[in-house]
Design a protein around this motif. Sequence first.
Motif, PDB file in Angstrom:
ATOM      1  N   GLY A   1      -2.355   3.042  -8.073  1.00 46.40           N
ATOM      2  CA  GLY A   1      -3.678   3.551  -7.745  1.00 46.40           C
ATOM      3  C   GLY A   1      -4.751   2.486  -7.698  1.00 46.40           C
ATOM      4  O   GLY A   1      -5.929   2.800  -7.531  1.00 46.40           O
ATOM      5  N   ARG A   2      -4.355   1.212  -7.838  1.00 41.22           N
ATOM      6  CA  ARG A   2      -5.330   0.123  -7.790  1.00 41.22           C
ATOM      7  C   ARG A   2      -5.708  -0.184  -6.342  1.00 41.22           C
ATOM      8  O   ARG A   2      -4.850  -0.190  -5.460  1.00 41.22           O
ATOM      9  N   GLU A   3      -6.984  -0.459  -6.134  1.00 43.98           N
ATOM     10  CA  GLU A   3      -7.457  -0.858  -4.817  1.00 43.98           C
ATOM     11  C   GLU A   3      -6.931  -2.264  -4.515  1.00 43.98           C
ATOM     12  O   GLU A   3      -7.151  -3.190  -5.298  1.00 43.98           O
ATOM     13  N   ILE A   4      -6.247  -2.405  -3.381  1.00 45.41           N
ATOM     14  CA  ILE A   4      -5.733  -3.729  -3.029  1.00 45.41           C
ATOM     15  C   ILE A   4      -6.322  -4.265  -1.727  1.00 45.41           C
ATOM     16  O   ILE A   4      -6.308  -5.470  -1.513  1.00 45.41           O
TER      17      ILE A   4
ATOM     18  N   ILE B   1       0.831  -1.200   0.000  1.00 44.43           N
ATOM     19  CA  ILE B   1       0.000   0.000   0.000  1.00 44.43           C
ATOM     20  C   ILE B   1       0.872   1.259   0.000  1.00 44.43           C
ATOM     21  O   ILE B   1       1.923   1.301   0.629  1.00 44.43           O
ATOM     22  N   VAL B   2       0.413   2.226  -0.746  1.00 45.48           N
ATOM     23  CA  VAL B   2       1.086   3.524  -0.754  1.00 45.48           C
ATOM     24  C   VAL B   2       0.120   4.649  -0.398  1.00 45.48           C
ATOM     25  O   VAL B   2       0.549   5.751  -0.093  1.00 45.48           O
ATOM     26  N   SER B   3      -1.187   4.362  -0.435  1.00 46.40           N
ATOM     27  CA  SER B   3      -2.164   5.384  -0.067  1.00 46.40           C
ATOM     28  C   SER B   3      -3.405   4.727   0.521  1.00 46.40           C
ATOM     29  O   SER B   3      -3.661   3.545   0.303  1.00 46.40           O
ATOM     30  N   GLY B   4      -4.131   5.539   1.267  1.00 48.52           N
ATOM     31  CA  GLY B   4      -5.364   5.046   1.867  1.00 48.52           C
ATOM     32  C   GLY B   4      -6.412   6.145   1.898  1.00 48.52           C
ATOM     33  O   GLY B   4      -6.082   7.336   1.866  1.00 48.52           O
ATOM     34  N   GLU B   5      -7.640   5.731   1.939  1.00 48.83           N
ATOM     35  CA  GLU B   5      -8.740   6.684   2.068  1.00 48.83           C
ATOM     36  C   GLU B   5      -9.822   6.059   2.922  1.00 48.83           C
ATOM     37  O   GLU B   5      -9.905   4.835   3.052  1.00 48.83           O
ATOM     38  N   VAL B   6     -10.621   6.905   3.518  1.00 53.55           N
ATOM     39  CA  VAL B   6     -11.706   6.463   4.383  1.00 53.55           C
ATOM     40  C   VAL B   6     -13.013   7.026   3.850  1.00 53.55           C
ATOM     41  O   VAL B   6     -13.112   8.227   3.597  1.00 53.55           O
ATOM     42  N   ILE B   7     -13.982   6.149   3.687  1.00 59.90           N
ATOM     43  CA  ILE B   7     -15.337   6.577   3.343  1.00 59.90           C
ATOM     44  C   ILE B   7     -16.176   6.372   4.602  1.00 59.90           C
ATOM     45  O   ILE B   7     -16.350   5.231   5.055  1.00 59.90           O
TER      46      ILE B   7
ATOM     47  N   THR C   1     -15.646   2.505   5.399  1.00 57.72           N
ATOM     48  CA  THR C   1     -14.858   1.618   4.554  1.00 57.72           C
ATOM     49  C   THR C   1     -13.480   2.241   4.424  1.00 57.72           C
ATOM     50  O   THR C   1     -13.354   3.402   4.023  1.00 57.72           O
ATOM     51  N   ASP C   2     -12.461   1.484   4.812  1.00 59.05           N
ATOM     52  CA  ASP C   2     -11.073   1.910   4.638  1.00 59.05           C
ATOM     53  C   ASP C   2     -10.552   1.226   3.383  1.00 59.05           C
ATOM     54  O   ASP C   2     -10.642   0.002   3.256  1.00 59.05           O
ATOM     55  N   ILE C   3     -10.043   2.024   2.460  1.00 62.96           N
ATOM     56  CA  ILE C   3      -9.580   1.506   1.170  1.00 62.96           C
ATOM     57  C   ILE C   3      -8.111   1.870   1.001  1.00 62.96           C
ATOM     58  O   ILE C   3      -7.723   3.023   1.198  1.00 62.96           O
ATOM     59  N   PHE C   4      -7.318   0.872   0.637  1.00 65.78           N
ATOM     60  CA  PHE C   4      -5.889   1.088   0.434  1.00 65.78           C
ATOM     61  C   PHE C   4      -5.527   0.772  -1.011  1.00 65.78           C
ATOM     62  O   PHE C   4      -6.061  -0.164  -1.595  1.00 65.78           O
ATOM     63  N   HIS C   5      -4.606   1.585  -1.569  1.00 63.81           N
ATOM     64  CA  HIS C   5      -4.217   1.477  -2.977  1.00 63.81           C
ATOM     65  C   HIS C   5      -2.723   1.200  -3.109  1.00 63.81           C
ATOM     66  O   HIS C   5      -1.934   1.572  -2.242  1.00 63.81           O
ATOM     67  N   ASP C   6      -2.354   0.604  -4.237  1.00 60.62           N
ATOM     68  CA  ASP C   6      -0.940   0.375  -4.545  1.00 60.62           C
ATOM     69  C   ASP C   6      -0.388   1.587  -5.306  1.00 60.62           C
ATOM     70  O   ASP C   6      -1.080   2.584  -5.509  1.00 60.62           O
ATOM     71  N   ALA C   7       0.860   1.487  -5.743  1.00 66.45           N
ATOM     72  CA  ALA C   7       1.529   2.603  -6.418  1.00 66.45           C
ATOM     73  C   ALA C   7       0.852   2.993  -7.725  1.00 66.45           C
ATOM     74  O   ALA C   7       0.975   4.139  -8.172  1.00 66.45           O
TER      75      ALA C   7
END
Length: 125
Positions: free
Chosen positions: A93-96, A63-69, A85-91
């Motif tokens: 920008g894909r949701e992983i 993971i390189v980024s995260g966002e919270v909904i 919902t906590d969502i984490f993305h790779d470099a």
Amino acid sequence: MSSALDEVLAFFTEWKPTLTDMLASMERRFTDSTVWENVGVSKTTGFAEAKAFMDGFAQMYPIVSGEVIVHHAAASGNVVLTERTDIFHDAQGREIVSLKLMGVFEMDGPHIVAWRDYFDTAKGF
């Protein structure tokens, strides 16, 4: 003075745009005695233990980024409940990782005293 709810929502906003930002926000808001528990998975005390947990998580998932909904949030005094919902993305920008969870935050001004997240551990990450 901000309310406990305002502080928790600001904490989630501070997670963007990178994992480094998320960790910096945790470091600012955690005290040496902050207890962060992912119920059934982990329990940390203080920022150093929380960072070690996140470092291990980032090794399992790049993971390189995260966002919270935030779907719903409610507060009573210094306690804030969140459905999110906590969502984490790779470099790229894909949701992983995407976690649907309920969280409880106990606040002292801008500082997190305790943070407990509850989610379906049978699903894994």
